[in-house]
Motif scaffolding. Structure first.
Motif, PDB file in Angstrom:
ATOM      1  N   ASN A  48       0.860  -1.187   0.000  1.00 59.57           N
ATOM      2  CA  ASN A  48       0.000   0.000   0.000  1.00 59.57           C
ATOM      3  C   ASN A  48       0.893   1.232   0.000  1.00 59.57           C
ATOM      4  O   ASN A  48       1.954   1.256   0.636  1.00 59.57           O
ATOM      5  N   ASN A  87      -1.929  -1.579  -3.759  1.00 60.56           N
ATOM      6  CA  ASN A  87      -3.026  -0.718  -3.316  1.00 60.56           C
ATOM      7  C   ASN A  87      -2.653   0.761  -3.285  1.00 60.56           C
ATOM      8  O   ASN A  87      -1.693   1.156  -2.615  1.00 60.56           O
ATOM      9  N   ASP A 118      -3.480   4.261  -1.903  1.00 60.77           N
ATOM     10  CA  ASP A 118      -4.191   4.819  -0.748  1.00 60.77           C
ATOM     11  C   ASP A 118      -4.727   6.199  -1.126  1.00 60.77           C
ATOM     12  O   ASP A 118      -5.048   6.469  -2.299  1.00 60.77           O
ATOM     13  N   TYR A 160      -8.887   3.441  -2.772  1.00 59.52           N
ATOM     14  CA  TYR A 160      -9.196   3.989  -1.446  1.00 59.52           C
ATOM     15  C   TYR A 160     -10.267   5.064  -1.554  1.00 59.52           C
ATOM     16  O   TYR A 160     -10.253   5.872  -2.496  1.00 59.52           O
ATOM     17  N   LYS A 197     -10.234   0.097   0.180  1.00 60.70           N
ATOM     18  CA  LYS A 197     -10.071   0.510   1.581  1.00 60.70           C
ATOM     19  C   LYS A 197     -10.995   1.707   1.789  1.00 60.70           C
ATOM     20  O   LYS A 197     -10.925   2.688   1.042  1.00 60.70           O
ATOM     21  N   ASP A 253     -12.282   4.510   4.336  1.00 52.95           N
ATOM     22  CA  ASP A 253     -11.701   5.156   5.507  1.00 52.95           C
ATOM     23  C   ASP A 253     -12.653   6.220   6.068  1.00 52.95           C
ATOM     24  O   ASP A 253     -13.007   7.177   5.377  1.00 52.95           O
ATOM     25  N   SER A 295     -12.077  -3.401   2.739  1.00 51.14           N
ATOM     26  CA  SER A 295     -11.229  -3.123   3.902  1.00 51.14           C
ATOM     27  C   SER A 295     -11.806  -1.944   4.682  1.00 51.14           C
ATOM     28  O   SER A 295     -11.847  -0.820   4.181  1.00 51.14           O
ATOM     29  N   CYS A 301     -11.756   0.868   7.420  1.00 50.47           N
ATOM     30  CA  CYS A 301     -10.759   1.636   8.161  1.00 50.47           C
ATOM     31  C   CYS A 301     -11.510   2.675   8.971  1.00 50.47           C
ATOM     32  O   CYS A 301     -11.998   3.663   8.418  1.00 50.47           O
ATOM     33  N   ARG A 330      -9.524  -2.274  10.384  1.00 47.74           N
ATOM     34  CA  ARG A 330      -8.494  -1.712  11.248  1.00 47.74           C
ATOM     35  C   ARG A 330      -8.981  -1.750  12.684  1.00 47.74           C
ATOM     36  O   ARG A 330     -10.129  -1.427  12.966  1.00 47.74           O
TER      37      ARG A 330
END
Ligand code: GLA
Length: 379
Positions: free
Chosen positions: A33, A68, A70, A109, A143, A145, A179, A181, A201
Motif C-alpha cells: 500500500n 493498493n 491509498d 481507497y 479501503k 476510511d 477493507s 478503516c 483496522r
C-alpha cells in the motif's frame, strides 16, 4: 417442504450478500500500500514501480498480491458526478491493466464521508457511482476510511454507511476485498464481517517507530475470537524497511503481525529496498505462519514484565511461538510447552534462522535481543 427449501435458499443468498465474502480473503490479504512511504506524494509511476518490484523480487512468489493505492489519487467529479483521478494518475484503467498484466491485483481507497482524511473527494452520496467506477477500472480491493464521515453520520450510523458501500460493490458484480478503516471505533471486530468487511483496522495509525508499532501489536491480545477466513483484524500496514526501526525491531514487527494473522501490506519503497528488508518481507516459513489455513489469530500466553510469549496454533497440529523482549537489554525468554498447548517433548525450528534446533522437553529458553524476537515452530 418446498417452501422451506426456498426460504433456506433465499436466506443463504441474502446472508452471503450481507456477510464478508470468505472466498475473497480466505487468508489475510498480502500486498503493498502506498500510504506509509509515499503518503500524498504518490504517483501512478510509484504504483507501477511497486508492481514491477513485487513481480520481480520474489515478493509475488512469496504471496504478495495486492498493489493498493491509498489516499490522494482523486480529482474532481465530472458533470454526471463521476469521480476522476487527479493529474498524478492520468489513466487509471491502464494502470490497473498494468498491475493485472503482472499477475497482481489492484486496490483503491475512498471514504464514506464527503472528504477523505487528506481532504480529497470522498464517496458520500456517490457510493453507487464510485463502486461502479472502481469496477470499470478493474479494481479488486477497496479501503474505505471513515475520516470526514464523522461530520455527516452519527456513530450509530456507521454500520449502515459501511454496508451501503458493500452493497454497492456487490451490485457491480466484480469481487472486491472490502477493507474497513475506522480505527477500531465501536468495537468494529464485533460487526465488521456483518457489513461485508474482509478486514477492519483495529487501531489508529501506525508509525515507523518501535514504541508506536509495539503498542499497537502487543495490544491486539483478546481480539482473536473475531478473526477467521474472510474476515481479519487489521493492526495496520507494515513499516518494515522504512528506516525508523532497527533490524531487531522490524523482526518483532513482522513476527507479531504473522502471529496475529494480520494482513501483510508492505508499506515501504519496494523499488529501493535493501536485501535485509526483502529477507524480512519474504521469509517463506514466517509468511506461512500468517497464511496458515487454520486461520487462527495468535494470542499472548505468558508475560513477565517486558518479556512476552505469544502462540498461534497451525493447521498441521504444530504451534508457532514468538518470544519477545520489549526490554532495553538482551534477556532470556522462556516458553513452557504446556502453556502453548504442545506436548512436553517437542521438536523446535527457528523460523528466522531457518534452522532446526533439535528436541526439547518441558521448556525452551532463548536469548532475545533488546526489542527483538525469536519465532519458533513447535512440532
Ligand atoms: C487515515 C488512515 C491511513 C491512511 C490515511 C490517508 O489516517 O488510517 O491508513 O489511509 O488516512 O489519508
Amino acid at each position: 417442504m418446498r417452501a422451506q427449501i426456498l426460504i433456506a435458499f433465499i436466506t443463504t443468498i441474502v446472508g452471503c450478500a450481507m456477510a464478508a465474502d470468505s472466498t475473497l480473503a480466505a487468508t489475510p490479504p498480502m500486498g503493498w500500500n502506498s500510504w506509509n512511504r509515499f503518503a500524498c506524494k504518490v504517483t501512478a509511476d510509484d504504483v507501477r514501480a511497486a508492481a514491477d518490484a513485487i513481480a520481480s523480487n520474489g515478493m509475488e512468489a512469496a504471496g504478495y498480491v495486492y498493489v493498493n493505492i491509498d489516499d490522494c489519487w482523486q480529482g474532481d467529479r465530472d458533470e454526471q458526478g463521476r469521480i476522476r483521478p487527479n493529474a498524478k494518475f492520468p489513466d487509471m484503467k491502464s494502470l490497473v491493466d498494468y498491475i493485472h498484466s503482472k499477475g497482481l491485483k489492484a486496490g483503491i481507497y475512498s471514504s464514506p464521508g464527503p472528504k477523505t482524511c487528506a481532504k480529497y473527494e470522498g464517496s458520500y452520496g456517490h457510493e453507487e457511482q464510485d463502486a461502479q467506477e472502481y469496477a470499470n477500472w478493474g479494481f479488486d480491493y477497496l479501503k474505505y476510511d471513515w475520516c470526514s464521515a464523522e461530520k455527516v453520520y452519527r456513530r450509530s450510523d456507521m454500520t449502515a454507511a459501511y454496508k451501503k458501500m458493500h452493497d454497492a460493490l456487490v451490485r457491480t458484480g466484480r469481487p472486491m476485498v472490502f477493507s474497513l478503516c475506522q480505527y477500531g471505533y465501536e468495537r468494529v471486530w464485533r460487526w465488521g464481517a456483518s457489513v461485508g468487511g474482509n478486514l477492519w483496522r483495529t487501531t489508529e495509525d501506525i508509525t515507523d517507530q518501535y514504541d508506536r508499532m509495539s503498542v499497537i501489536g502487543f495490544d491486539q491480545d483478546g481480539l482473536e475470537p473475531f478473526a477467521g477466513a474472510g474476515h481479519w483484524n487489521d493492526p495496520d500496514m507494515l513499516e518494515v524497511g522504512n528506516g525508523g526501526m532497527n533490524h531487531d525491531e522490524y523482526i518483532t514487527h513482522m513476527s507479531l503481525w504473522v502471529l496475529l494473522a494480520a494482513p501483510l501490506l508492505a508499506g515501504n519503497d519496494l523499488s529501493k529496498m535493501n536485501q535485509e528488508t526483502l529477507d524480512i518481507l519474504t521469509n517463506r516459513e514466517v509468511i506461512a505462519v500468517d497464511q496458515d489455513a487454520e486461520g487462527v489469530q495468535g494470542r499472548r500466553v505468558a508475560q513477565e514484565g517486558p518479556l512476552e510469549v505469544w502462540a498461534k496454533p497451525l493447521a498441521d497440529g504444530s504451534v508457532a511461538v514468538g518470544l519477545f523482549n520489549r526490554g532495553e537489554s538482551t534477556n532470556p525468554v522462556n516458553v513452557n510447552f504446556k502453556d502453548v498447548g504442545a506436548r512436553s517433548s517437542v521438536h523446535l525450528r527457528d523460523l528466522w534462522q531457518r534452522k532446526d534446533l533439535g528436541s526439547f522437553t518441558g521448556s525452551y529458553t532463548g536469548d532475545v535481543p533488546r526489542h527483538g524476537a525469536i519465532l519458533l515452530k513447535i512440532q
